[in-house]
Design a protein around this motif. Structure first.
Motif, PDB file in Angstrom:
ATOM      1  N   PHE A   6       0.808  -1.217   0.000  1.00 58.58           N
ATOM      2  CA  PHE A   6       0.000   0.000   0.000  1.00 58.58           C
ATOM      3  C   PHE A   6       0.844   1.271   0.000  1.00 58.58           C
ATOM      4  CE2 PHE A   6      -3.181  -3.065   1.413  1.00 58.58           C
ATOM      5  CZ  PHE A   6      -4.235  -2.713   0.579  1.00 58.58           C
ATOM      6  N   LEU A   7       2.143   1.129  -0.109  1.00 57.76           N
ATOM      7  CA  LEU A   7       2.981   2.307  -0.288  1.00 57.76           C
ATOM      8  C   LEU A   7       2.660   2.958  -1.631  1.00 57.76           C
ATOM      9  CD1 LEU A   7       6.498   0.941   0.767  1.00 57.76           C
ATOM     10  CD2 LEU A   7       5.100   2.574   2.055  1.00 57.76           C
ATOM     11  N   PRO A   8       2.767   4.276  -1.733  1.00 61.36           N
ATOM     12  CA  PRO A   8       2.661   4.894  -3.059  1.00 61.36           C
ATOM     13  C   PRO A   8       3.745   4.356  -3.983  1.00 61.36           C
ATOM     14  CG  PRO A   8       2.505   6.551  -1.329  1.00 61.36           C
ATOM     15  CD  PRO A   8       2.919   5.270  -0.658  1.00 61.36           C
ATOM     16  N   ALA A   9       3.443   4.266  -5.253  1.00 64.86           N
ATOM     17  CA  ALA A   9       4.411   3.744  -6.214  1.00 64.86           C
ATOM     18  C   ALA A   9       5.693   4.572  -6.217  1.00 64.86           C
ATOM     19  CB  ALA A   9       3.786   3.724  -7.612  1.00 64.86           C
ATOM     20  N   VAL A  10       5.568   5.892  -6.085  1.00 60.25           N
ATOM     21  CA  VAL A  10       6.766   6.736  -6.105  1.00 60.25           C
ATOM     22  C   VAL A  10       7.641   6.477  -4.883  1.00 60.25           C
ATOM     23  CG1 VAL A  10       5.751   8.539  -7.552  1.00 60.25           C
ATOM     24  CG2 VAL A  10       5.470   8.665  -5.068  1.00 60.25           C
ATOM     25  N   VAL A  11       7.026   6.114  -3.756  1.00 64.33           N
ATOM     26  CA  VAL A  11       7.801   5.788  -2.554  1.00 64.33           C
ATOM     27  C   VAL A  11       8.490   4.436  -2.742  1.00 64.33           C
ATOM     28  CG1 VAL A  11       7.644   5.271  -0.080  1.00 64.33           C
ATOM     29  CG2 VAL A  11       6.341   7.174  -1.061  1.00 64.33           C
ATOM     30  N   MET A  12       7.772   3.482  -3.333  1.00 68.76           N
ATOM     31  CA  MET A  12       8.405   2.196  -3.646  1.00 68.76           C
ATOM     32  C   MET A  12       9.664   2.403  -4.475  1.00 68.76           C
ATOM     33  SD  MET A  12       5.138  -0.163  -4.733  1.00 68.76           S
ATOM     34  CE  MET A  12       3.701  -0.375  -3.694  1.00 68.76           C
ATOM     35  N   ALA A  13       9.541   3.191  -5.549  1.00 66.37           N
ATOM     36  CA  ALA A  13      10.672   3.423  -6.451  1.00 66.37           C
ATOM     37  C   ALA A  13      11.815   4.126  -5.725  1.00 66.37           C
ATOM     38  CB  ALA A  13      10.217   4.232  -7.658  1.00 66.37           C
ATOM     39  N   GLU A  14      11.476   5.094  -4.896  1.00 66.47           N
ATOM     40  CA  GLU A  14      12.513   5.835  -4.156  1.00 66.47           C
ATOM     41  C   GLU A  14      13.271   4.911  -3.202  1.00 66.47           C
ATOM     42  OE1 GLU A  14      12.863   9.778  -1.245  1.00 66.47           O
ATOM     43  OE2 GLU A  14      10.912   8.866  -1.656  1.00 66.47           O
ATOM     44  N   LYS A  66      24.527  -0.401  -9.812  1.00 67.88           N
ATOM     45  CA  LYS A  66      24.433   1.061  -9.866  1.00 67.88           C
ATOM     46  C   LYS A  66      24.185   1.578 -11.275  1.00 67.88           C
ATOM     47  CE  LYS A  66      27.300   1.655  -5.751  1.00 67.88           C
ATOM     48  NZ  LYS A  66      28.489   2.301  -5.150  1.00 67.88           N
ATOM     49  N   LYS A  67      23.323   0.863 -11.996  1.00 75.19           N
ATOM     50  CA  LYS A  67      22.940   1.310 -13.323  1.00 75.19           C
ATOM     51  C   LYS A  67      21.952   2.465 -13.222  1.00 75.19           C
ATOM     52  CE  LYS A  67      23.569  -3.100 -15.729  1.00 75.19           C
ATOM     53  NZ  LYS A  67      22.901  -4.146 -16.563  1.00 75.19           N
ATOM     54  N   LYS A  68      21.781   3.188 -14.308  1.00 82.48           N
ATOM     55  CA  LYS A  68      20.793   4.251 -14.338  1.00 82.48           C
ATOM     56  C   LYS A  68      19.407   3.623 -14.276  1.00 82.48           C
ATOM     57  CE  LYS A  68      19.270   8.311 -16.912  1.00 82.48           C
ATOM     58  NZ  LYS A  68      19.452   9.157 -18.140  1.00 82.48           N
ATOM     59  N   LEU A  69      18.583   4.083 -13.334  1.00 85.83           N
ATOM     60  CA  LEU A  69      17.293   3.456 -13.089  1.00 85.83           C
ATOM     61  C   LEU A  69      16.162   4.385 -13.509  1.00 85.83           C
ATOM     62  CD1 LEU A  69      17.985   2.056  -9.504  1.00 85.83           C
ATOM     63  CD2 LEU A  69      18.431   0.947 -11.709  1.00 85.83           C
ATOM     64  N   GLY A  70      15.082   3.786 -14.025  1.00 88.35           N
ATOM     65  CA  GLY A  70      13.897   4.553 -14.394  1.00 88.35           C
ATOM     66  C   GLY A  70      13.099   4.965 -13.168  1.00 88.35           C
ATOM     67  N   ARG A  71      12.140   5.858 -13.363  1.00 89.99           N
ATOM     68  CA  ARG A  71      11.376   6.417 -12.250  1.00 89.99           C
ATOM     69  C   ARG A  71      10.416   5.409 -11.626  1.00 89.99           C
ATOM     70  NH1 ARG A  71       8.608  11.868 -13.687  1.00 89.99           N
ATOM     71  NH2 ARG A  71       8.166  11.746 -11.451  1.00 89.99           N
ATOM     72  N   LEU A  72      10.164   4.299 -12.319  1.00 90.25           N
ATOM     73  CA  LEU A  72       9.295   3.254 -11.783  1.00 90.25           C
ATOM     74  C   LEU A  72      10.074   1.953 -11.563  1.00 90.25           C
ATOM     75  CD1 LEU A  72       6.188   3.961 -14.040  1.00 90.25           C
ATOM     76  CD2 LEU A  72       6.257   4.202 -11.549  1.00 90.25           C
ATOM     77  N   HIS A  73      11.373   2.075 -11.377  1.00 91.89           N
ATOM     78  CA  HIS A  73      12.220   0.888 -11.285  1.00 91.89           C
ATOM     79  C   HIS A  73      11.775  -0.034 -10.158  1.00 91.89           C
ATOM     80  CE1 HIS A  73      15.872  -1.370 -12.194  1.00 91.89           C
ATOM     81  NE2 HIS A  73      15.964  -1.586 -10.889  1.00 91.89           N
ATOM     82  N   GLY A  74      11.389  -1.256 -10.548  1.00 92.16           N
ATOM     83  CA  GLY A  74      11.008  -2.279  -9.585  1.00 92.16           C
ATOM     84  C   GLY A  74       9.586  -2.210  -9.089  1.00 92.16           C
ATOM     85  N   VAL A  75       8.775  -1.257  -9.607  1.00 94.13           N
ATOM     86  CA  VAL A  75       7.406  -1.074  -9.120  1.00 94.13           C
ATOM     87  C   VAL A  75       6.464  -2.056  -9.818  1.00 94.13           C
ATOM     88  CG1 VAL A  75       5.470   0.522  -8.960  1.00 94.13           C
ATOM     89  CG2 VAL A  75       7.801   1.349  -8.578  1.00 94.13           C
ATOM     90  N   ALA A 117       9.006  -0.380 -14.609  1.00 89.43           N
ATOM     91  CA  ALA A 117       7.857  -1.064 -14.019  1.00 89.43           C
ATOM     92  C   ALA A 117       7.881  -2.559 -14.320  1.00 89.43           C
ATOM     93  CB  ALA A 117       6.559  -0.444 -14.527  1.00 89.43           C
ATOM     94  N   ILE A 118       7.337  -3.332 -13.400  1.00 86.83           N
ATOM     95  CA  ILE A 118       7.247  -4.787 -13.541  1.00 86.83           C
ATOM     96  C   ILE A 118       5.776  -5.167 -13.668  1.00 86.83           C
ATOM     97  CG2 ILE A 118       7.608  -6.999 -12.373  1.00 86.83           C
ATOM     98  CD1 ILE A 118      10.054  -5.713 -11.015  1.00 86.83           C
ATOM     99  N   VAL A 119       5.415  -5.818 -14.763  1.00 93.04           N
ATOM    100  CA  VAL A 119       4.017  -6.191 -14.998  1.00 93.04           C
ATOM    101  C   VAL A 119       3.698  -7.486 -14.262  1.00 93.04           C
ATOM    102  CG1 VAL A 119       2.275  -6.782 -16.722  1.00 93.04           C
ATOM    103  CG2 VAL A 119       3.987  -5.032 -17.242  1.00 93.04           C
TER     104      VAL A 119
END
Length: 471
Positions: A6-14, A66-75, A117-119
Motif C-alpha cells: 500500500f505504499l505509493p508507487a513513487v515511494v516504492m521506487a525511491e 548502480k545502473k541508471k534506473l527509471g522512475r518506476l524501477h522495480g514497481v 515497471a514490472i508487470v
C-alpha cells in the motif's frame, strides 16, 4: 495486511533506488496479496508470477550494479486485459477472443517497462468493455474491495479493484464513457482520462478508430495523484498507431500560474440528480480548493445535455452497430451484460451516413462553444457519477424522488468523452454505507498537467484515500 503493497508507487521506487527496499521483496509481497485476495475479488485474469519474479531479479541486479534506473524501477503494476502485453491474454472479456495472446507490448506498456515497471498480470473487464460493471462469460464477476456485494465498476473494474486492494501499485485502464473514472470513484482510487492521443491507444482492443478514436482513450490508475503523474509522464507522447496523436510537450505549471486559474463547479447537470453525499463531496472539494487560494465559483456550463445525446449516438448506437455483426452465428457467446446493452440500443434508429455526418458536425460545433466557456473556467469540478458503487445487477436507483436508470447514472463522465476533455477523479469522502465517493476534475484538451495539479491540491486537502476493509 502487508503494508509494503500500500505504499505509493513513487515511494516504492525511491526506496528501491536508495537500496532500502528490494524489488524481489516487493514483488513477492504483491504476489502474496494477489494469492490472498484475488479469489475473493477476481480482479486478475492472468498473473505472470514467473515473469514478475524474473523481472524483479533483473531489477535487483541493476540496483546493485548502480545502473541508471527509471522512475518506476522495480514497481509492480497491472494492465487492463484489453491492452497488449506480450505473452499475456488480451481477450477484452469476450469469448470471441478467448485464448488470444499478443507477442508484442502495446507502446505504452513498453514505455512503462523502460521506466522500470514490472508487470504482474492483466485484469478483468466486461465483455468488449461495454459496461459500468465487470462481469463476463470467460472469467466471471469482479467484486469491490470495499464491499463484495458491490461492483468495482467498469470497464476498468478489475484494474481498479486490484489497485485499491494493494494487489498492484498502479496500472492502466481505458475510457470511452467513464471506464477509468467510474471505477476509480467506486473503489476510492485516482484515475486520469487524458485527451485522445496524449497517451497512445495503440494495441488496445477494441481498436480506437472511427467515432471511437475521438472518445476512447487509455490512461493511468493509481492510489495517489503523485503516482498518476509519474505513470502519465512515462506513458504520454505520440505514436504513429494512434490517429489522434500530437507531439505535445510536458509542461507542469508553476504555483503562480495555477493561482490565477478560475475553477467552476456544479453539483448536478440539471437532468440527472445525484445523491446527497455526492453533492456534499463536490461542495467539499470546491471549499477545499478555495481555502488554499484558488478562485472557485459555482458555474454550470451550457451544452451538457447536447453532449450526452451526441455521446449516446457515438458510443451506444454506433457501438451496437459494430458489435452486433461480430456475434452473428455466435449468439450463445454473448454475455448477459452485453446482450442487455445491445437491447437498450435496439430502440434507437441505426445511424446512416447522413446522421453520422450530422452528429460529427454537431460535436465539433458543440466543442467550440464549450471550450469558449472554458476560457473563463479552465478547470471544472463536478460529480464522477450520480451514485456510489452499486450492488451487482442493479439497474435503477431512487435519488431525490426520481428514478435514475443505468445508462443515465454515468452521464457526468460521458460528457467529457464526447467533448475530448482530460478529466481525473480523486477520492473525497465516503457514503453513509462506507463506500468511496470521488470528485471529477476536468480541464481543457491537452492540459492534463493542469488537471493533475488541481487533483494534487485536492488530495492534500481531503486526504480521503484509505485501505479498504478486505485488505
Amino acid at each position: 495486511m502487508n503494508e509494503l503493497t500500500f505504499l505509493p508507487a513513487v515511494v516504492m521506487a525511491e526506496r528501491i533506488q536508495k537500496r532500502k527496499l528490494s524489488p524481489i521483496e516487493l514483488v513477492e509481497a504483491h504476489l502474496a496479496q494477489i494469492e490472498k485476495l484475488n479469489p475473493l475479488l477476481n480482479a486478475f485474469v492472468q498473473v505472470d508470477a514467473e515473469g514478475a519474479r524474473r523481472a524483479a531479479r533483473d531489477a535487483e541486479i541493476a540496483v546493485l550494479q548502480k545502473k541508471k534506473l527509471g522512475r518506476l524501477h522495480g514497481v509492480p503494476i497491472s494492465v487492463k486485459s484489453s491492452l497488449a502485453v506480450a505473452g499475456l491474454r488480451c481477450e477484452s472479456g469476450t469469448r470471441l477472443r478467448a485464448g488470444y495472446v499478443p507477442t508484442q507490448d502495446a507502446p505504452l506498456v513498453a514505455r512503462l517497462r523502460r521506466a522500470g515497471a514490472i508487470v504482474l498480470g492483466v485484469t478483468n473487464t466486461p465483455e468488449l468493455l461495454m459496461a459500468w460493471e465487470t462481469d463476463n462469460l470467460l472469467y466471471g464477476r469482479t467484486n469491490n474491495p470495499w464491499d463484495l456485494d458491490h461492483t468495482p465498476g467498469g470497464s476498468s473494474g478489475g484494474e481498479a479493484a486490484a489497485i485499491a486492494a494493494g494487489m498492484s501499485a498502479g496500472g492502466v485502464g481505458s475510457d470511452g464513457g467513464g471506464s477509468i473514472r467510474v471505477p476509480a470513484h467506486f473503489t476510492g482510487i485516482g484515475g486520469l482520462k487524458p485527451t485522445p492521443g496524449r497517451i497512445p491507444a495503440t494495441g488496445h482492443f477494441p481498436t480506437s478508430a472511427g467515432p471511437f478514436a475521438s472518445i476512447g482513450v487509455v490512461g493511468p490508475m493509481a492510489r495517489t495523484v503523485a503516482d498518476l503523474k509519474t505513470l502519465f509522464e512515462a506513458m504520454q507522447g505520440p505514436d504513429v498507431g494512434d490517429t489522434c496523436a500530437a507531439p505535445i510537450p510536458l509542461r507542469w505549471p508553476t504555483r503562480v500560474e495555477a493561482r490565477n486559474w478560475r475553477i467552476g463547479y456544479f453539483e448536478d447537470d440539471g437532468r440527472t440528480p445525484v445523491t446527497a453525499e455526492t453533492r456534499a463531496a463536490v461542495r467539499m472539494a470546491a471549499e477545499a480548493l478555495r481555502s488554499t487560494g484558488f478562485k472557485v465559483e459555482e458555474f454550470q456550463p451550457e451544452g451538457l445535455e447536447e453532449a450526452r445525446q451526441l455521446w449516446w449516438k457515438y458510443f451506444v448506437v454506433a457501438g451496437a452497430m459494430l458489435l452486433r455483426p461480430m456475434f452473428k452465428g455466435r449468439e450463445a457467446d454473448l454475455s448477459p451484460i452485453l446482450k442487455q446493452f445491445l437491447e437498450l440500443s435496439a430502440s434507437e434508429p441505426a445511424l446512416t451516413a447522413e446522421t453520422l455526418l450530422d452528429a460529427w458536425i454537431q460535436r465539433d460545433l458543440l466543442r467550440t462553444r464549450f471550450f469558449e466557456q472554458m476560457r473563463n473556467y479552465p478547470i471544472l469540478l463536478c460529480p464522477a457519477a450520480a451514485i456510489p458503487a452499486f450492488r451487482h445487477g442493479e439497474r435503477t436507483w431512487q435519488v431525490e424522488g426520481k428514478t435514475i436508470h443505468y445508462l443515465d447514472a454515468w452521464s457526468y463522465t460521458e460528457f467529457f468523452n464526447l467533448l475530448g476533455n482530460p478529466a481525473a477523479v480523486v477520492p473525497v469522502c465516503r457514503s453513509p454505507e462506507g463506500l468511496p465517493i470521488g470528485v471529477q476534475i476536468v480541464g481543457r484538451p491537452w492540459e492534463e498537467e493542469q488537471v493533475l495539479t488541481i487533483a494534487a491540491g485536492l488530495e492534500r486537502q481531503c486526504g480521503a484515500w484509505s485501505i479498504p476493509p478486505i485488505a
